[in-house]
Design a protein around this motif. Structure first.
Motif, PDB file in Angstrom:
ATOM      1  N   ALA A 251      -3.249  -6.756  -5.239  1.00 63.73           N
ATOM      2  CA  ALA A 251      -4.694  -6.524  -5.206  1.00 63.73           C
ATOM      3  C   ALA A 251      -5.467  -7.821  -5.002  1.00 63.73           C
ATOM      4  O   ALA A 251      -6.634  -7.789  -4.600  1.00 63.73           O
ATOM      5  CB  ALA A 251      -5.155  -5.832  -6.483  1.00 63.73           C
ATOM      6  N   SER A 252      -4.831  -8.964  -5.270  1.00 64.28           N
ATOM      7  CA  SER A 252      -5.470 -10.267  -5.059  1.00 64.28           C
ATOM      8  C   SER A 252      -5.148 -10.850  -3.686  1.00 64.28           C
ATOM      9  O   SER A 252      -5.305 -12.054  -3.463  1.00 64.28           O
ATOM     10  CB  SER A 252      -5.036 -11.246  -6.155  1.00 64.28           C
ATOM     11  N   TYR A 253      -4.703  -9.990  -2.774  1.00 66.57           N
ATOM     12  CA  TYR A 253      -4.372 -10.420  -1.424  1.00 66.57           C
ATOM     13  C   TYR A 253      -5.591 -11.011  -0.727  1.00 66.57           C
ATOM     14  O   TYR A 253      -6.694 -10.484  -0.840  1.00 66.57           O
ATOM     15  CB  TYR A 253      -3.870  -9.219  -0.616  1.00 66.57           C
ATOM     16  N   GLY A 254      -5.375 -12.121   0.011  1.00 67.40           N
ATOM     17  CA  GLY A 254      -6.332 -12.543   1.010  1.00 67.40           C
ATOM     18  C   GLY A 254      -7.161 -13.794   0.853  1.00 67.40           C
ATOM     19  O   GLY A 254      -7.504 -14.413   1.858  1.00 67.40           O
ATOM     20  N   PRO A 255      -7.548 -14.237  -0.356  1.00 61.64           N
ATOM     21  CA  PRO A 255      -8.452 -15.384  -0.455  1.00 61.64           C
ATOM     22  C   PRO A 255      -7.908 -16.674   0.149  1.00 61.64           C
ATOM     23  O   PRO A 255      -8.693 -17.565   0.517  1.00 61.64           O
ATOM     24  CB  PRO A 255      -8.665 -15.540  -1.967  1.00 61.64           C
ATOM     25  N   ASP A 256      -6.597 -16.805   0.281  1.00 66.15           N
ATOM     26  CA  ASP A 256      -5.993 -18.017   0.829  1.00 66.15           C
ATOM     27  C   ASP A 256      -5.848 -17.967   2.342  1.00 66.15           C
ATOM     28  O   ASP A 256      -5.384 -18.944   2.944  1.00 66.15           O
ATOM     29  CB  ASP A 256      -4.612 -18.241   0.190  1.00 66.15           C
ATOM     30  N   LEU A 257      -6.235 -16.862   2.981  1.00 63.28           N
ATOM     31  CA  LEU A 257      -6.095 -16.714   4.429  1.00 63.28           C
ATOM     32  C   LEU A 257      -7.427 -16.967   5.136  1.00 63.28           C
ATOM     33  O   LEU A 257      -8.500 -16.818   4.535  1.00 63.28           O
ATOM     34  CB  LEU A 257      -5.610 -15.303   4.761  1.00 63.28           C
ATOM     35  N   PRO A 258      -7.392 -17.351   6.410  1.00 61.69           N
ATOM     36  CA  PRO A 258      -8.644 -17.498   7.174  1.00 61.69           C
ATOM     37  C   PRO A 258      -9.446 -16.206   7.156  1.00 61.69           C
ATOM     38  O   PRO A 258      -8.910 -15.119   7.373  1.00 61.69           O
ATOM     39  CB  PRO A 258      -8.138 -17.824   8.593  1.00 61.69           C
ATOM     40  N   GLY A 259     -10.720 -16.317   6.889  1.00 64.65           N
ATOM     41  CA  GLY A 259     -11.581 -15.150   6.809  1.00 64.65           C
ATOM     42  C   GLY A 259     -11.529 -14.421   5.492  1.00 64.65           C
ATOM     43  O   GLY A 259     -12.322 -13.519   5.255  1.00 64.65           O
ATOM     44  N   GLN A 260     -10.593 -14.778   4.639  1.00 69.27           N
ATOM     45  CA  GLN A 260     -10.448 -14.193   3.304  1.00 69.27           C
ATOM     46  C   GLN A 260     -10.498 -12.662   3.307  1.00 69.27           C
ATOM     47  O   GLN A 260     -11.319 -12.040   2.638  1.00 69.27           O
ATOM     48  CB  GLN A 260     -11.525 -14.756   2.366  1.00 69.27           C
ATOM     49  N   PRO A 261      -9.584 -12.020   4.061  1.00 68.08           N
ATOM     50  CA  PRO A 261      -9.575 -10.550   4.075  1.00 68.08           C
ATOM     51  C   PRO A 261      -9.149  -9.998   2.729  1.00 68.08           C
ATOM     52  O   PRO A 261      -8.296 -10.560   2.048  1.00 68.08           O
ATOM     53  CB  PRO A 261      -8.539 -10.218   5.149  1.00 68.08           C
ATOM     54  N   SER A 262      -9.738  -8.877   2.341  1.00 63.90           N
ATOM     55  CA  SER A 262      -9.309  -8.193   1.124  1.00 63.90           C
ATOM     56  C   SER A 262      -8.084  -7.353   1.425  1.00 63.90           C
ATOM     57  O   SER A 262      -7.714  -7.136   2.591  1.00 63.90           O
ATOM     58  CB  SER A 262     -10.429  -7.295   0.598  1.00 63.90           C
ATOM     59  N   LEU A 263      -7.439  -6.834   0.379  1.00 67.68           N
ATOM     60  CA  LEU A 263      -6.297  -5.950   0.580  1.00 67.68           C
ATOM     61  C   LEU A 263      -6.716  -4.725   1.382  1.00 67.68           C
ATOM     62  O   LEU A 263      -6.017  -4.321   2.323  1.00 67.68           O
ATOM     63  CB  LEU A 263      -5.713  -5.523  -0.770  1.00 67.68           C
ATOM     64  N   GLY A 264      -7.843  -4.132   1.047  1.00 65.49           N
ATOM     65  CA  GLY A 264      -8.291  -2.944   1.761  1.00 65.49           C
ATOM     66  C   GLY A 264      -8.545  -3.214   3.235  1.00 65.49           C
ATOM     67  O   GLY A 264      -8.193  -2.403   4.100  1.00 65.49           O
ATOM     68  N   GLN A 265      -9.146  -4.357   3.545  1.00 69.63           N
ATOM     69  CA  GLN A 265      -9.387  -4.710   4.948  1.00 69.63           C
ATOM     70  C   GLN A 265      -8.067  -4.887   5.696  1.00 69.63           C
ATOM     71  O   GLN A 265      -7.927  -4.439   6.841  1.00 69.63           O
ATOM     72  CB  GLN A 265     -10.218  -5.983   5.015  1.00 69.63           C
ATOM     73  N   ALA A 266      -7.098  -5.533   5.057  1.00 62.99           N
ATOM     74  CA  ALA A 266      -5.796  -5.726   5.694  1.00 62.99           C
ATOM     75  C   ALA A 266      -5.098  -4.387   5.921  1.00 62.99           C
ATOM     76  O   ALA A 266      -4.492  -4.162   6.981  1.00 62.99           O
ATOM     77  CB  ALA A 266      -4.935  -6.650   4.838  1.00 62.99           C
ATOM     78  N   LEU A 267      -5.182  -3.486   4.954  1.00 60.56           N
ATOM     79  CA  LEU A 267      -4.540  -2.178   5.105  1.00 60.56           C
ATOM     80  C   LEU A 267      -5.184  -1.372   6.225  1.00 60.56           C
ATOM     81  O   LEU A 267      -4.485  -0.687   6.985  1.00 60.56           O
ATOM     82  CB  LEU A 267      -4.621  -1.393   3.799  1.00 60.56           C
ATOM     83  N   ARG A 268      -6.500  -1.428   6.327  1.00 62.99           N
ATOM     84  CA  ARG A 268      -7.178  -0.685   7.384  1.00 62.99           C
ATOM     85  C   ARG A 268      -6.709  -1.160   8.762  1.00 62.99           C
ATOM     86  O   ARG A 268      -6.429  -0.357   9.658  1.00 62.99           O
ATOM     87  CB  ARG A 268      -8.697  -0.848   7.246  1.00 62.99           C
ATOM     88  N   ARG A 269      -6.597  -2.465   8.937  1.00 64.49           N
ATOM     89  CA  ARG A 269      -6.150  -3.008  10.225  1.00 64.49           C
ATOM     90  C   ARG A 269      -4.663  -2.703  10.453  1.00 64.49           C
ATOM     91  O   ARG A 269      -4.260  -2.386  11.567  1.00 64.49           O
ATOM     92  CB  ARG A 269      -6.414  -4.515  10.272  1.00 64.49           C
ATOM     93  N   LEU A 270      -3.874  -2.782   9.404  1.00 64.31           N
ATOM     94  CA  LEU A 270      -2.448  -2.477   9.533  1.00 64.31           C
ATOM     95  C   LEU A 270      -2.242  -1.045  10.000  1.00 64.31           C
ATOM     96  O   LEU A 270      -1.466  -0.774  10.939  1.00 64.31           O
ATOM     97  CB  LEU A 270      -1.749  -2.710   8.194  1.00 64.31           C
ATOM     98  N   LEU A 271      -2.925  -0.108   9.393  1.00 65.05           N
ATOM     99  CA  LEU A 271      -2.776   1.297   9.758  1.00 65.05           C
ATOM    100  C   LEU A 271      -3.286   1.556  11.178  1.00 65.05           C
ATOM    101  O   LEU A 271      -2.722   2.377  11.913  1.00 65.05           O
ATOM    102  CB  LEU A 271      -3.511   2.174   8.754  1.00 65.05           C
ATOM    103  N   ALA A 272      -4.340   0.846  11.575  1.00 64.57           N
ATOM    104  CA  ALA A 272      -4.850   1.017  12.939  1.00 64.57           C
ATOM    105  C   ALA A 272      -3.893   0.450  13.971  1.00 64.57           C
ATOM    106  O   ALA A 272      -3.740   1.008  15.063  1.00 64.57           O
ATOM    107  CB  ALA A 272      -6.221   0.341  13.060  1.00 64.57           C
TER     108      ALA A 272
END
Length: 427
Positions: A195-216
């Motif tokens: 659930a703490s996915y993303g703050p260390d990545l460029p753009g700081q995507p949240s887990l939900g944002q990453a999942l939405r793109r993954l599924l798409a």
């Protein structure tokens, strides 16, 4: 062997202790060791969550050294990361490999010289890690996050796993596509604190944002499931997916730990009882019929009978269905270990009572699915054997009539239930 999952019984054997993430990583390390030229060895993946897990791992190493003299023993995992010198002195241990290096191919070369265990707190990156051969399981596991930045008073895992770090989306998509191409119908995203996915990545995507793109980007993936979630870190995009995305399974497993506010405060959890109840209520409102699981600790230091009763009441009030129950175990150096401790027998007794409450909750969930079946509802089941598997809600189901192919998604009509799960026939 008690306390361990034996993943291989050939010349290259693996014993994995502790969490599912350890088990998934053990499969990857087994394959790395094979490719590194290890023809005969015992790989022991240790756990530091409880003293019992460490004791069992030491016992297994000593037994292996007696029964298989001369076989090199390779030790890794959280307990080995925290005290590498202690493990290196055990009989038969040829090498201790730290958590920062255990998924690097060069660490498993048979001719690699001994090297000190790296400082996992200095780790800043993690690689996508896909397991598609987990003890014959039908689902693939994709590690998308590693480490933890929080400091719960009972836990040493942040010091064994290092800081939170996330797998870039491109690597996640590549691995998910590989799983689909290999025939897997379900992918489970794993990590220490996903659930703490993303703050260390460029753009700081949240887990939900990453999942939405993954599924798409992986439209052929039928089912996506999540491992344990911190209720304090669930983002709004994740909530929208829970409400709107049928490929995201209707099953959440929450890292709750307790249901009493004082206990949660002394654990240094980031949510209150009311906030946990609100998460459960929101999940049910957005996804009617969703299954809720939880990690819970019984017998935490200073826990009174009233605190424990509040925890039992919380299970019912939150509408939890599937519980992972742990009796509290002191971990050296943690703040909780310096608090007034409960007698071990009392911790175990309360854990048994909590497990009984969990069994009752699971039976209520099974009964509800039986009633849904009477109204014409069918279950979609991922088969892990010809006659058994798990539903979308991660309820175990056994076929009394009909069989299917391992790894297939089938429709089943529930005809009843017992203490082990749902009973059904092929639809």
């Amino acid at each position: 062997m008690s306390g361990a999952e034996a993943l291989d019984q050939g010349p290259l054997r693996v014993l994995s202790f502790g969490c599912r993430l350890n088990t998934y990583e053990s499969v990857a390390m087994r394959d790395l060791a094979r490719r590194g030229g290890h023809r005969e060895a015992l790989l022991v993946n240790t756990c530091a969550v409880t003293a019992e897990a460490e004791r069992q791992a030491r016992k297994a190493i000593r037994r292996a050294a007696r029964e298989h003299p001369g076989t090199p023993i390779l030790v890794t995992g959280c307990a080995a990361q925290l005290r590498p010198d202690d493990w290196a002195t055990l009989p038969g241990v040829a090498r201790v490999i730290g958590n920062a290096d255990k998924l690097k191919p060069e660490s498993w070369r048979a001719d690699a010289p001994p090297a000190p265990v790296s400082d996992v707190m200095a780790a800043r990156e993690t690689a996508a890690h896909l397991v598609t051969d987990f003890a014959g399981r039908a689902r693939a596991f994709l590690q998308v996050q590693q480490g933890c930045d929080h400091r719960c008073t009972f836990c040493v895992i942040p010091f064994g796993r290092g800081p939170s770090r996330s797998v870039p989306l491109g690597a996640m998509v590549e691995q998910a596509r590989a799983a689909v191409a290999a025939g897997y119908r379900e992918v489970v995203l794993t990590g220490v604190d996903i659930a703490s996915y993303g703050p260390d990545l460029p753009g700081q995507p949240s887990l939900g944002q990453a999942l939405r793109r993954l599924l798409a980007l992986v439209p052929d993936l039928p089912r996506l499931r999540l491992s344990s979630l911190d209720p304090a870190a669930m983002d709004e995009d994740l909530w929208r997916l829970i409400a709107e995305e049928p490929r995201l399974m209707p099953h959440l497993h929450l890292s709750l730990q307790h249901g009493d506010d004082l206990m949660l405060k002394r654990m240094k959890r980031r949510h209150s009882r009311a906030e946990a109840l609100a998460v459960a209520e929101r999940a049910r409102r957005l996804r009617p019929g969703i299954a809720l699981g939880a990690d819970l600790i019984a017998g935490f230091p200073t826990e009174t009978e009233a605190h424990f009763t509040a925890l039992l009441d919380f299970v019912t009030e939150a509408g939890l269905h599937f519980l992972h129950v742990f009796p509290y175990s002191e971990r050296p150096g943690t703040p909780a270990a310096r608090m007034p401790q409960l007698p071990v027998p009392l911790r175990r007794e309360r854990a048994a009572r909590l497990r009984a409450a969990g069994a009752d909750a699971a039976n209520r969930f099974f009964a509800a699915r039986v009633e849904q079946a009477r109204q014409g509802q069918e279950e979609i089941v991922l088969l892990e054997a010809p006659d058994r598997g798990h539903t979308e809600h991660f309820a175990p189901l056994r076929l009394l009539r009909g069989e299917g192919r391992h790894g297939a998604l089938i429709r089943a009509r529930v005809t009843g239930a017992d203490a082990l799960g749902l009973l059904a026939e092929m639809a």
